[in-house]
Structure formats: structure tokens, C-alpha cells
Design a protein around this motif. Structure first.
Motif, mmCIF file in Angstrom:
data_model
loop_
_atom_site.group_PDB
_atom_site.id
_atom_site.type_symbol
_atom_site.label_atom_id
_atom_site.label_comp_id
_atom_site.label_asym_id
_atom_site.label_seq_id
_atom_site.Cartn_x
_atom_site.Cartn_y
_atom_site.Cartn_z
ATOM 1 N N UNK A 82 0.854 -1.188 0.000
ATOM 2 C CA UNK A 82 0.000 0.000 0.000
ATOM 3 C C UNK A 82 0.887 1.234 0.000
ATOM 4 N N UNK A 83 0.317 2.335 -0.463
ATOM 5 C CA UNK A 83 1.045 3.599 -0.534
ATOM 6 C C UNK A 83 0.099 4.725 -0.144
ATOM 7 N N UNK A 84 0.631 5.695 0.603
ATOM 8 C CA UNK A 84 -0.191 6.828 1.053
ATOM 9 C C UNK A 84 0.672 8.079 1.140
ATOM 10 N N UNK A 85 0.019 9.216 1.157
ATOM 11 C CA UNK A 85 0.705 10.476 1.407
ATOM 12 C C UNK A 85 0.000 11.149 2.579
ATOM 13 N N UNK A 86 0.736 11.937 3.350
ATOM 14 C CA UNK A 86 0.170 12.511 4.571
ATOM 15 C C UNK A 86 -0.705 13.724 4.268
#
Length: 127
Positions: A82-86
Motif C-alpha cells: 500500500x502507498x499513502x501520502x500525509x
């Protein structure tokens, strides 16, 4: 062997990432299942795109001024789950399946093996 799974990101999501004056953004890598933070490295727009397109972690080496895919020389590959940005768009988080003996170039499983305080005297923390 783990499989590479690309992550479909929209252009709007990619545009929400804020890079510093050097065109870089910090990327935190966390292990799937344990939640252990394995490492932090820098990405630019191209390495972020490569990571999402290939399902493997790609970074920008500030010292060598080149791209590197984690594990290509060591065999300690990372497969993105998974990948996310704040909330500010200025930090990335990748949850990965870690292959091999770990993420740190020192041979430790995590780059964060040196705690402050009395525990730090041993030089080893975590796995």
C-alpha cells in the motif's frame, strides 16, 4: 517469491505530493504485518511514479545522484502493498513485504536499530 503489484494513482493524487526545494520528498517504509518502520529514503517524482508502476520501491540517491531499486544488489527487495501520502502531502508512507534479511545496508533488519537511552548502548534493537 513475493509478487509485484502496481498501484493505480491518479494524476490529482500525484499532484498533491509536495516536494522540497531539491525536488525530493521523504518516504517512510513500514513492514506489512508487523508495522515496524524499516527505513526512510528520498523520492523524487520519477522514483515515486516508478514505485507505483512497478510495485517495487525506487528511491533517489542524493549522494550518487541516481535512482535505485531497493534490493537489486543485495537481494533484500521490497514489494509495495500500500502507498499513502500525509495530510500535507509532504511525506510518503509505503507498506511493504520485505524479502531477504532486511532493509538496512548495515545488515540490520531495520535502519532504526539504535535507540537513545540505556538500550542504545547495546547497538541492537528490534530483530
Amino acid at each position: 517469491m513475493p509478487a509485484s503489484i502496481p498501484i493505480d494513482a491518479t494524476e490529482d493524487q500525484l499532484a498533491a505530493v509536495t516536494y522540497n526545494s531539491d525536488g525530493l520528498v521523504p518516504a517512510i517504509v513500514q513492514e506489512e504485518g508487523t508495522g515496524q518502520v524499516l527505513m526512510m529514503a528520498w523520492m523524487n517524482e520519477e522514483s515515486l511514479r516508478k514505485t507505483l508502476e512497478t510495485g517495487r520501491t525506487w528511491f533517489w540517491s542524493r549522494s550518487r545522484q541516481e535512482y535505485w531499486c531497493k534490493g537489486e544488489t543485495s537481494g533484500d527487495r521490497q514489494y509495495v502493498r500500500s502507498a499513502a501520502y500525509d495530510c500535507d502531502g509532504d511525506t510518503l508512507l509505503f507498506v511493504v513485504e520485505q524479502e531477504g534479511k532486511g532493509a538496512c545496508h548495515t545488515g540490520n533488519y531495520s535502519c532504526f536499530y539504535r535507540p537513545f537511552g540505556p538500550e542504545g548502548d547495546t547497538g541492537h534493537a528490534g530483530r
